[in-house]
Design a protein around this motif. Structure first.
Motif, PDB file in Angstrom:
ATOM      1  N   GLY A 141       0.757  -1.443   0.117  1.00  0.00           N
ATOM      2  CA  GLY A 141      -0.184   0.110   0.182  1.00  0.00           C
ATOM      3  C   GLY A 141       0.877   1.187   0.061  1.00  0.00           C
ATOM      4  O   GLY A 141       0.692   2.069  -0.665  1.00  0.00           O
ATOM      5  N   GLY A 142       1.982   1.205   0.658  1.00  0.00           N
ATOM      6  CA  GLY A 142       2.864   2.471   0.856  1.00  0.00           C
ATOM      7  C   GLY A 142       3.448   2.793  -0.502  1.00  0.00           C
ATOM      8  O   GLY A 142       3.404   3.971  -0.940  1.00  0.00           O
ATOM      9  N   ALA A 143       4.022   1.810  -1.159  1.00  0.00           N
ATOM     10  CA  ALA A 143       4.445   2.094  -2.500  1.00  0.00           C
ATOM     11  C   ALA A 143       3.207   2.515  -3.434  1.00  0.00           C
ATOM     12  O   ALA A 143       3.511   3.540  -4.272  1.00  0.00           O
ATOM     13  CB  ALA A 143       5.064   0.815  -3.266  1.00  0.00           C
ATOM     14  N   GLY A 144       2.138   2.046  -3.255  1.00  0.00           N
ATOM     15  CA  GLY A 144       1.069   2.572  -4.331  1.00  0.00           C
ATOM     16  C   GLY A 144       0.660   3.947  -3.908  1.00  0.00           C
ATOM     17  O   GLY A 144       0.681   4.921  -4.940  1.00  0.00           O
ATOM     18  N   VAL A 145       0.642   4.281  -2.578  1.00  0.00           N
ATOM     19  CA  VAL A 145       0.395   5.709  -2.253  1.00  0.00           C
ATOM     20  C   VAL A 145       1.415   6.628  -2.815  1.00  0.00           C
ATOM     21  O   VAL A 145       1.094   7.729  -3.395  1.00  0.00           O
ATOM     22  CB  VAL A 145       0.249   5.777  -0.804  1.00  0.00           C
ATOM     23  CG1 VAL A 145       0.404   7.325  -0.258  1.00  0.00           C
ATOM     24  CG2 VAL A 145      -0.864   5.191  -0.293  1.00  0.00           C
ATOM     25  N   PHE A 146       2.732   6.334  -2.648  1.00  0.00           N
ATOM     26  CA  PHE A 146       3.699   7.368  -3.160  1.00  0.00           C
ATOM     27  C   PHE A 146       3.642   7.397  -4.744  1.00  0.00           C
ATOM     28  O   PHE A 146       3.843   8.365  -5.289  1.00  0.00           O
ATOM     29  CB  PHE A 146       5.277   6.769  -2.919  1.00  0.00           C
ATOM     30  CG  PHE A 146       5.436   7.246  -1.506  1.00  0.00           C
ATOM     31  CD1 PHE A 146       5.901   8.640  -1.132  1.00  0.00           C
ATOM     32  CD2 PHE A 146       5.426   6.473  -0.272  1.00  0.00           C
ATOM     33  CE1 PHE A 146       6.271   9.097  -0.023  1.00  0.00           C
ATOM     34  CE2 PHE A 146       5.758   6.931   1.099  1.00  0.00           C
ATOM     35  CZ  PHE A 146       6.190   8.284   1.261  1.00  0.00           C
ATOM     36  N   ALA A 147       3.619   6.108  -5.426  1.00  0.00           N
ATOM     37  CA  ALA A 147       3.320   6.265  -6.913  1.00  0.00           C
ATOM     38  C   ALA A 147       2.305   7.004  -7.564  1.00  0.00           C
ATOM     39  O   ALA A 147       2.446   7.760  -8.295  1.00  0.00           O
ATOM     40  CB  ALA A 147       3.364   4.928  -7.201  1.00  0.00           C
ATOM     41  N   ALA A 148       1.048   6.937  -6.736  1.00  0.00           N
ATOM     42  CA  ALA A 148      -0.147   7.702  -7.282  1.00  0.00           C
ATOM     43  C   ALA A 148      -0.042   9.253  -6.759  1.00  0.00           C
ATOM     44  O   ALA A 148      -0.330   9.873  -7.656  1.00  0.00           O
ATOM     45  CB  ALA A 148      -1.400   7.087  -6.339  1.00  0.00           C
ATOM     46  N   SER A 149       0.543   9.490  -5.791  1.00  0.00           N
ATOM     47  CA  SER A 149       0.691  10.996  -5.423  1.00  0.00           C
ATOM     48  C   SER A 149       1.368  11.702  -6.401  1.00  0.00           C
ATOM     49  O   SER A 149       1.111  12.935  -6.693  1.00  0.00           O
ATOM     50  CB  SER A 149       1.074  11.122  -3.771  1.00  0.00           C
ATOM     51  OG  SER A 149       2.552  10.645  -3.784  1.00  0.00           O
TER      52      SER A 149
END
Length: 387
Positions: free
Chosen positions: A118-126
């Motif tokens: 989830g953390g990697a997804g948040v950074f990529a998406a932001s």
């Protein structure tokens, strides 16, 4: 209202959408700044060695290596906003379960793996969200605002531990609430849209610009080593847990202070030159830490400037990514930037843990200086050649 926001309005950027994305990632930064020192101190209390502590943090980043290549396709199917909200929710449950795992250290590995998906997804998406909204001419300013807010979140995170302490369920409950609250501003705005048939491989841009994407890996490796081992160094020097938290905070405040100037410099000068200068400063300051560490009035200023120099690598690299890639090619490139961040986050703790185990705390600083110095040379050579 900041000058960067005024510039954004004059360019016709949906400012509320931009603010929502920056707010969300800033809150996530608070959560990460809270969780990394919390986890490292608890693992040490449970009897984990430096190598195991570094390995556990590195194992978390392996999830980004395995999962981030699929993120651009998922984003194209479900949309950027929904992807980011789902990523935040994925983080909450395993974060709470780490408290339940307690001294069963083997359970920390799969839980941190899921948490980091989830953390990697948040950074990529932001970063896709923000880079997709801003024009090239003010990209450095806007990304400087983004990096400043994110760094401020990282810096404030350890201060929460100073209030909650390390024991019991409270620090985990507070951290989980922080991560969940990051989804709130995203529910009221629209995210950038990308066409489904334009998603690409994250590895193509990495192969084309290895030094640019290496900036993300360098930042992640040094940052993870500092967040993990600064609190432990403070304990070894007899400063106590409170000073350890403040050491991480001062390092984070350096990140905060440097990002707007670095972003402005990357708008004005070749970003690769800016990256090289940041790496040179980082290498020099790493060698200064062993000299300054016995006196807080010397150590804290060194950590402050060091944090700014290392954080500048990421901001300048992100400017190059946004200026070079457009449309959904940007989604692949930004996700590639997160992927190389994960590479650094995997290698950094392993190298740092092994360096401390074999060479001691001062040996770690020498290793970091050598790596940053080598990267400074590579970035300078890349700046001198045609892209």
């Amino acid at each position: 209202m900041s000058p960067a926001t005024n510039d954004a309005e004059s360019q016709g950027i949906p400012v509320l959408s931009l603010i929502a994305a920056i707010m969300a990632i800033s809150v996530v930064g608070i959560g990460f700044g809270h969780s990394l020192p919390l986890f490292s101190v608890l693992l040490e209390e449970y009897g984990a060695s430096d190598f195991v502590i570094g390995s556990n943090t590195a194992f978390a980043a392996i999830s980004a290596l395995l999962c981030s290549p699929f993120y651009p396709r998922i984003i194209s199917l479900i949309g950027l906003r929904f992807f980011m909200v789902i990523s935040l929710l994925i983080m909450v449950v395993p974060y709470l379960l780490v408290h339940w795992a307690g001294e069963r250290i083997w359970l920390w590995f799969p839980l941190r793996f899921i948490f980091s998906v989830g953390g990697a997804g948040v950074f990529a998406a932001s970063e896709i969200w923000i880079n997709g909204l801003v024009p090239d001419r003010i990209r450095g300013k806007i990304l400087g605002v983004y990096a400043t807010c994110l760094a401020l979140g990282f810096a404030l995170g350890p201060l929460i531990i100073a209030k909650t302490g390390y024991e019991g369920f409270l620090p985990f409950a507070v951290g989980a609430a922080v991560f969940a609250s990051a989804a709130v501003p995203l529910l009221f705005v629209r995210a950038p849209q990308f066409e489904e048939n334009e998603h690409g491989s994250i590895f193509d841009p990495i192969k084309r610009f290895p030094v640019v994407f290496g900036a993300s890996a360098m930042f992640a490796g040094v940052e993870s080593a500092m967040l993990i081992f600064l609190p432990i160094l403070a304990l070894e020097l007899g400063y106590g847990i409170g000073i350890g938290a403040w050491a991480v905070t001062v390092y984070g405040f350096g990140l905060v202070a440097a990002q707007l100037p670095v972003g402005a410099l990357a708008d004005r000068y070749p970003a690769k030159v800016v990256m090289s200068v940041c790496a040179i400063f980082g290498a020099a300051l790493a060698l200064t830490v062993p000299v300054a560490q016995t006196h807080l009035y010397l150590l804290f200023p060194v950590l402050f400037v060091w944090g700014g120099a290392v954080g500048g690598l990421y901001t300048a690299g992100l400017v190059v990514v946004g200026n070079t890639f457009k449309g959904s090619a940007l989604a692949a490139a930004n996700t590639g930037f997160v992927f190389t961040y994960a590479v650094g986050a995997v290698l950094g703790p392993f190298i740092a843990g092994a360096a401390r185990w074999g060479l001691g705390a001062n040996g770690l600083m020498v290793v970091l200086a050598l790596v940053l110095g080598a990267y400074a040379v590579a970035a300078r050579r890349a700046a001198s050649s045609a892209v």
